[in-house]
Design an enzyme around this catalytic site. Sequence first.
Site, PDB file in Angstrom:
ATOM      1  N   LYS A 207       0.843  -1.203   0.000  1.00  0.00           N
ATOM      2  CA  LYS A 207       0.000   0.000   0.000  1.00  0.00           C
ATOM      3  C   LYS A 207       0.876   1.250   0.000  1.00  0.00           C
ATOM      4  O   LYS A 207       0.676   2.168  -0.766  1.00  0.00           O
ATOM      5  CB  LYS A 207      -0.914  -0.056   1.226  1.00  0.00           C
ATOM      6  CG  LYS A 207      -1.870   1.087   1.347  1.00  0.00           C
ATOM      7  CD  LYS A 207      -2.818   0.857   2.510  1.00  0.00           C
ATOM      8  CE  LYS A 207      -3.591   2.134   2.812  1.00  0.00           C
ATOM      9  NZ  LYS A 207      -4.511   1.982   3.940  1.00  0.00           N
ATOM     10  N   GLU A 213      10.788  -4.624   4.208  1.00  0.00           N
ATOM     11  CA  GLU A 213      10.884  -6.053   3.856  1.00  0.00           C
ATOM     12  C   GLU A 213      10.497  -6.253   2.388  1.00  0.00           C
ATOM     13  O   GLU A 213      11.175  -6.954   1.626  1.00  0.00           O
ATOM     14  CB  GLU A 213       9.930  -6.890   4.722  1.00  0.00           C
ATOM     15  CG  GLU A 213      10.249  -6.899   6.202  1.00  0.00           C
ATOM     16  CD  GLU A 213       9.557  -5.775   6.974  1.00  0.00           C
ATOM     17  OE1 GLU A 213       9.345  -4.688   6.395  1.00  0.00           O
ATOM     18  OE2 GLU A 213       9.248  -5.988   8.151  1.00  0.00           O
ATOM     19  N   GLY A 268      -4.929  -2.110   5.097  1.00  0.00           N
ATOM     20  CA  GLY A 268      -4.127  -3.240   4.610  1.00  0.00           C
ATOM     21  C   GLY A 268      -4.777  -4.583   4.921  1.00  0.00           C
ATOM     22  O   GLY A 268      -4.880  -5.459   4.066  1.00  0.00           O
ATOM     23  N   ARG A 269      -5.237  -4.745   6.152  1.00  0.00           N
ATOM     24  CA  ARG A 269      -5.775  -6.058   6.562  1.00  0.00           C
ATOM     25  C   ARG A 269      -7.178  -6.320   6.047  1.00  0.00           C
ATOM     26  O   ARG A 269      -7.747  -7.376   6.300  1.00  0.00           O
ATOM     27  CB  ARG A 269      -5.690  -6.202   8.088  1.00  0.00           C
ATOM     28  CG  ARG A 269      -6.298  -5.053   8.863  1.00  0.00           C
ATOM     29  CD  ARG A 269      -5.865  -5.069  10.329  1.00  0.00           C
ATOM     30  NE  ARG A 269      -6.316  -3.885  11.037  1.00  0.00           N
ATOM     31  CZ  ARG A 269      -5.652  -2.746  11.119  1.00  0.00           C
ATOM     32  NH1 ARG A 269      -4.491  -2.622  10.488  1.00  0.00           N
ATOM     33  NH2 ARG A 269      -6.127  -1.720  11.797  1.00  0.00           N
ATOM     34  N   GLU A 354      -4.421  -6.659  14.995  1.00  0.00           N
ATOM     35  CA  GLU A 354      -3.910  -5.367  14.544  1.00  0.00           C
ATOM     36  C   GLU A 354      -5.025  -4.316  14.614  1.00  0.00           C
ATOM     37  O   GLU A 354      -4.763  -3.140  14.796  1.00  0.00           O
ATOM     38  CB  GLU A 354      -3.352  -5.478  13.114  1.00  0.00           C
ATOM     39  CG  GLU A 354      -2.440  -4.330  12.735  1.00  0.00           C
ATOM     40  CD  GLU A 354      -1.639  -4.605  11.461  1.00  0.00           C
ATOM     41  OE1 GLU A 354      -0.548  -5.190  11.552  1.00  0.00           O
ATOM     42  OE2 GLU A 354      -2.103  -4.228  10.382  1.00  0.00           O
ATOM     43  N   HIS A 385      -3.830 -33.058  17.821  1.00  0.00           N
ATOM     44  CA  HIS A 385      -2.650 -33.857  18.161  1.00  0.00           C
ATOM     45  C   HIS A 385      -1.502 -32.966  18.631  1.00  0.00           C
ATOM     46  O   HIS A 385      -0.345 -33.399  18.642  1.00  0.00           O
ATOM     47  CB  HIS A 385      -2.248 -34.714  16.955  1.00  0.00           C
ATOM     48  CG  HIS A 385      -3.337 -35.685  16.606  1.00  0.00           C
ATOM     49  ND1 HIS A 385      -3.472 -36.889  17.245  1.00  0.00           N
ATOM     50  CD2 HIS A 385      -4.379 -35.587  15.753  1.00  0.00           C
ATOM     51  CE1 HIS A 385      -4.548 -37.517  16.766  1.00  0.00           C
ATOM     52  NE2 HIS A 385      -5.112 -36.744  15.861  1.00  0.00           N
ATOM     53  N   LYS A 513       9.158  -0.505  13.604  1.00  0.00           N
ATOM     54  CA  LYS A 513       9.616  -0.230  12.231  1.00  0.00           C
ATOM     55  C   LYS A 513      10.639   0.898  12.235  1.00  0.00           C
ATOM     56  O   LYS A 513      11.676   0.826  11.579  1.00  0.00           O
ATOM     57  CB  LYS A 513       8.437   0.228  11.357  1.00  0.00           C
ATOM     58  CG  LYS A 513       7.564  -0.858  10.818  1.00  0.00           C
ATOM     59  CD  LYS A 513       6.582  -0.244   9.801  1.00  0.00           C
ATOM     60  CE  LYS A 513       5.423  -1.153   9.524  1.00  0.00           C
ATOM     61  NZ  LYS A 513       4.384  -0.569   8.683  1.00  0.00           N
TER      62      LYS A 513
HETATM   63  O1  F6P Z   1       2.443  -4.520   9.804  1.00  0.00           O
HETATM   64  C1  F6P Z   1       1.970  -3.248   9.633  1.00  0.00           C
HETATM   65  C2  F6P Z   1       1.446  -2.989   8.271  1.00  0.00           C
HETATM   66  O2  F6P Z   1       1.339  -1.614   8.140  1.00  0.00           O
HETATM   67  C3  F6P Z   1       0.133  -3.684   7.998  1.00  0.00           C
HETATM   68  O3  F6P Z   1      -0.945  -3.027   8.526  1.00  0.00           O
HETATM   69  C4  F6P Z   1       0.142  -3.761   6.528  1.00  0.00           C
HETATM   70  O4  F6P Z   1      -0.806  -4.652   6.079  1.00  0.00           O
HETATM   71  C5  F6P Z   1       1.550  -4.189   6.277  1.00  0.00           C
HETATM   72  O5  F6P Z   1       2.300  -3.483   7.250  1.00  0.00           O
HETATM   73  C6  F6P Z   1       2.086  -3.957   4.897  1.00  0.00           C
HETATM   74  O6  F6P Z   1       2.127  -2.618   4.531  1.00  0.00           O
HETATM   75  P1  F6P Z   1       2.309  -2.172   3.025  1.00  0.00           P
HETATM   76  O7  F6P Z   1       1.182  -2.728   2.246  1.00  0.00           O
HETATM   77  O8  F6P Z   1       2.303  -0.685   3.041  1.00  0.00           O
HETATM   78  O9  F6P Z   1       3.615  -2.720   2.535  1.00  0.00           O
END
Ligand code: F6P
Length: 547
Positions: A207, A213, A268-269, A354, A385, A513
């Site tokens: 987003k 990452e 995002g979620r 979250e 199990h 972060k």
């Molecule tokens: O983990 C935090 C977060 O901001 C989530 O809410 C989001 O889904 C994820 O990181 C990924 O963010 P982006 O889509 O901006 O890479």
Amino acid sequence: MVASRSQLTSWQRLQKQAQGLKNTHLKHLFAADASRFDKLSLAIPGVLFDYSKQLIDVQVRDTLVELAEQCDLAQWRDKMFAGDKINFTEQRAVLHTALRNPGNVAIDVDGINVVEQVHKELAKVAAFVDKVRSGQWRGYSDKAIRDVVSIGVGGSNLGPQMATEALASYADDTLNIHYVSNVDGVQIAQVLKQLNPETTLFVVSSKTFTTSETMTNAATAVRWLKEAAKDDGAVAKHFVAVSTNLQKTAAFGIADENVFTMWDWVGGRFSMWSAIGLPIALYLGFDAFSELLAGAFEIDEHFREAPLNANIPVLMGLLSVWNTSFLDHRAQVILPYDQALHMLPAYLQQGEMESNGKAVNFAGEPVPYTTVPLIWGMTGINGQHAFYQYLHQGTTIVPADFIASVEPQTEVDGHHHVLMSNFFAQSEAMMNGVDAEQVRADLLQKGVSEQQIEELIPHKLHQGNRPTTSIILDKLDARALGRLIALYEHKIFVQGIILQICSFDQWGVELGKGLAKNIESELRAQSVGEHDSSTQGLMAYYLNKRR
Ligand code: F6P
């Protein structure tokens, strides 16, 4: 100051009702009322929802519904659907429901009709999916695409990956799908080593397009492609992006026509219904993606229209508040009796934790009650199990959601009855338990001595009285998955309104972060900066060993 929920008459009545019910056993509630299941379950097309094994009675259910009314739940729900900026801390609308609304009634956000934007973007996704799946989209050596690698993390990964795993039985063999979410190089290395760069398409989903990452993984994928293609122009044929941030996608080298947009009003979620769902549509075809949206839309309509006491997501949210804030159960386990839903617990973990893992109310004041539980789980059979011992006899009571389907995705002789017998048996066992008399009778029958029986009774006792909900779908297909996920999304919304939590921000993930960014610079410079002695010691140890 906002009036605390705990001041409401319904809240106070629930506290008293909780005291009363804490000394009641579920099996006695069933014994006292032969129609308990009829009263405390409901069915809508494709979904049976049974909450009769929750530690409630009709009075508690009605008081919970009164609580929802006193919290203006219906008005808040309508504000969400209308595009009001109910994400106050970020001044954003919350409109994942607009992503799956097939209608044309305008929803205005800052003077823009988002419905039009959504439909336009969906058409762009459909056209692109068709181009790739039909083989018209060609790679740098003029070959059709065979593998799609989705690079993204959190909300930009979990939904698509959970959904493609859930629906893999319906995939044809047009494309293979792979996911890279972890910045641990082992993941991307393992994915790339199976692939041919000439026939691989990367979807970089972020987003913000700033998540380190994802950006690190995307940069590695670009290097891998360029090394093989020996041509920088190859990137345009092998990379597309999903993002709100067109400046960053352009800076990364992805042409605007290869960027699929989402908007700041999609959390995002809650984003798998947007272009973030592109990997789902590529893997399963656009028709399946449309079915997913249609299933979610059905639940949106149910959530908007059903009376609160017959509204599944409303009841799911209220039951969660009851279990956590009144009965003090601080965890909840998600148990799909369906291998295809093996990623559902992880997906719901982000969705609920979250969103509502917070401790202050709308006005920023500490809340005087426990908010949402820790969410965890795995497929029910594997859980049986592994950790069910704890669920049956541990000192902590963990309410459970059991999820299964009438029809399996794959009929293999004799399997589904075995699976479903476990589904039914486990919630029955958690509810009833086993008392001393039952243990004694069983052991006597087996010829065990009196002395041994007395020794064994405490070990074999099951208190029971463990609350569970059972959800049975007709069959896990794209529409059913859409329904299931939308039920949980609205449950999360309900929890937030009842608990006065701002469900749509996530400031709690920003702290780490920010710190990681600074520490990364220190690691690159091989120098340990100002930190507490533990962090300094750990970093120094690591750097010394890495030299
Ligand atoms: O983990 C935090 C977060 O901001 C989530 O809410 C989001 O889904 C994820 O990181 C990924 O963010 P982006 O889509 O901006 O890479």
